[in-house]
Motif scaffolding. Sequence first.
Motif, PDB file in Angstrom:
ATOM      1  N   LYS A 240       0.735  -1.204  -0.052  1.00  0.00           N
ATOM      2  CA  LYS A 240      -0.027  -0.045  -0.089  1.00  0.00           C
ATOM      3  C   LYS A 240       0.863   1.220   0.099  1.00  0.00           C
ATOM      4  N   ILE A 241       2.089   1.129   0.592  1.00  0.00           N
ATOM      5  CA  ILE A 241       2.764   2.310   0.525  1.00  0.00           C
ATOM      6  C   ILE A 241       3.371   2.730  -0.846  1.00  0.00           C
ATOM      7  N   GLY A 242       3.830   1.789  -1.528  1.00  0.00           N
ATOM      8  CA  GLY A 242       3.875   2.097  -2.938  1.00  0.00           C
ATOM      9  C   GLY A 242       2.882   2.482  -3.974  1.00  0.00           C
ATOM     10  N   TYR A 243       1.544   1.966  -3.249  1.00  0.00           N
ATOM     11  CA  TYR A 243       0.424   2.439  -4.349  1.00  0.00           C
ATOM     12  C   TYR A 243       0.252   3.875  -3.933  1.00  0.00           C
ATOM     13  N   LEU A 303     -11.683   3.718  -8.535  1.00  0.00           N
ATOM     14  CA  LEU A 303     -11.318   2.403  -9.365  1.00  0.00           C
ATOM     15  C   LEU A 303     -10.338   1.418  -9.055  1.00  0.00           C
ATOM     16  N   THR A 304      -9.245   1.957  -8.203  1.00  0.00           N
ATOM     17  CA  THR A 304      -8.221   1.111  -7.974  1.00  0.00           C
ATOM     18  C   THR A 304      -7.843   0.845  -6.437  1.00  0.00           C
ATOM     19  N   PHE A 305      -8.772   1.469  -5.512  1.00  0.00           N
ATOM     20  CA  PHE A 305      -8.205   1.183  -4.034  1.00  0.00           C
ATOM     21  C   PHE A 305      -8.531  -0.315  -3.770  1.00  0.00           C
ATOM     22  N   HIS A 306      -9.722  -1.135  -4.198  1.00  0.00           N
ATOM     23  CA  HIS A 306      -9.789  -2.274  -3.745  1.00  0.00           C
ATOM     24  C   HIS A 306      -9.213  -3.261  -4.338  1.00  0.00           C
ATOM     25  N   LEU A 307      -8.147  -3.007  -5.423  1.00  0.00           N
ATOM     26  CA  LEU A 307      -7.332  -3.937  -6.035  1.00  0.00           C
ATOM     27  C   LEU A 307      -6.234  -4.013  -5.087  1.00  0.00           C
ATOM     28  N   VAL A 308      -5.585  -3.093  -4.321  1.00  0.00           N
ATOM     29  CA  VAL A 308      -4.459  -3.483  -3.580  1.00  0.00           C
ATOM     30  C   VAL A 308      -4.963  -3.632  -2.148  1.00  0.00           C
ATOM     31  N   ARG A 309      -4.323  -4.645  -1.346  1.00  0.00           N
ATOM     32  CA  ARG A 309      -4.553  -5.189  -0.054  1.00  0.00           C
ATOM     33  C   ARG A 309      -3.258  -5.496   0.558  1.00  0.00           C
TER      34      ARG A 309
END
Length: 309
Positions: A240-243, A303-309
Amino acid sequence: MHPAGLAAAGTPRQPSKRRIPVSQPGMADPHQLFDDTSSAQSRGYGAQRAPGGLGYVPASASPQEAFLADPVSNMAMAYGSSLAAQGKELVDKNIDRFIPVTKLKYYFAVDTMYVGKKLGLLFFPYLHQDWEVQYQQDTPVAPRFDVNAPDLYIPAMAFITYVLVAGLALGTQDRFSPDLLGLQASSALAWLTLEVLAILLSLYLVTVNTDLTTIDLVAFLGYKYVGMIGGVLMGLLFGKIGYYLVLGWCCVSIFVFMIRTLRLKILAEAAAEGVPVRGARNQLRMYLTMAVAAAQPLLMYWLTFHLVR
């Protein structure tokens, strides 16, 4: 007993061999189950008829003789070719009413150098100075000659890549399914459609006479998928940090890019007419420009927050 009789009695009797008569020309083979009609067929049906016959012409016959020998099929062939040519001409004339093929060719007139420069402009718009679109005889030049010109190649490829990266992200989390991937793609497409319709309605209500077309809006709004791809990829690699770091940078970059690009399109009429910057109508146009630019980071995150966990 007679010696000849003894010899005959001591020697085993050989089976008698029956001689099969050799088949004469024109006679059937005794071992053949069916009659061979190939020779008769070659003599009868295989031979081409004379020019006076019906349907069969010699190979050396001229086109005039061929037409006279079988006029019906030749007339049907000529009539079919004429219909095909008329249909093609009719489609070419009316296809632009529904699909602007000529205009779409302009938006895909790109090359490798343009794509590289455009991607650099999307990630680092702060270093770019001249944002004016170049014209040649009142017609904008092709995108490959002007990095400021909008194109559809990068948005289309970015949208497809975004869907693939979303599938990859879902697969790494054991959440992949065709239905979920289709929902992801349809959601992104639906938001893009709503954006275009909302901007067109706003331009109509604010009475902005601009050369900004619907295809231009699709191109400008589709550039945000580039930053979304970068954010999701960095999220897969560094968490998540990189995201958040990469997506935050891309959000600021797309905001600056949209402000500097759309203000020349939406405020072009006001600048040409000499309308003061602090005028009421001009301020509405500025607010509209900022609203469109501010919506891009919000949609990128949504559109992208749910793709990174």
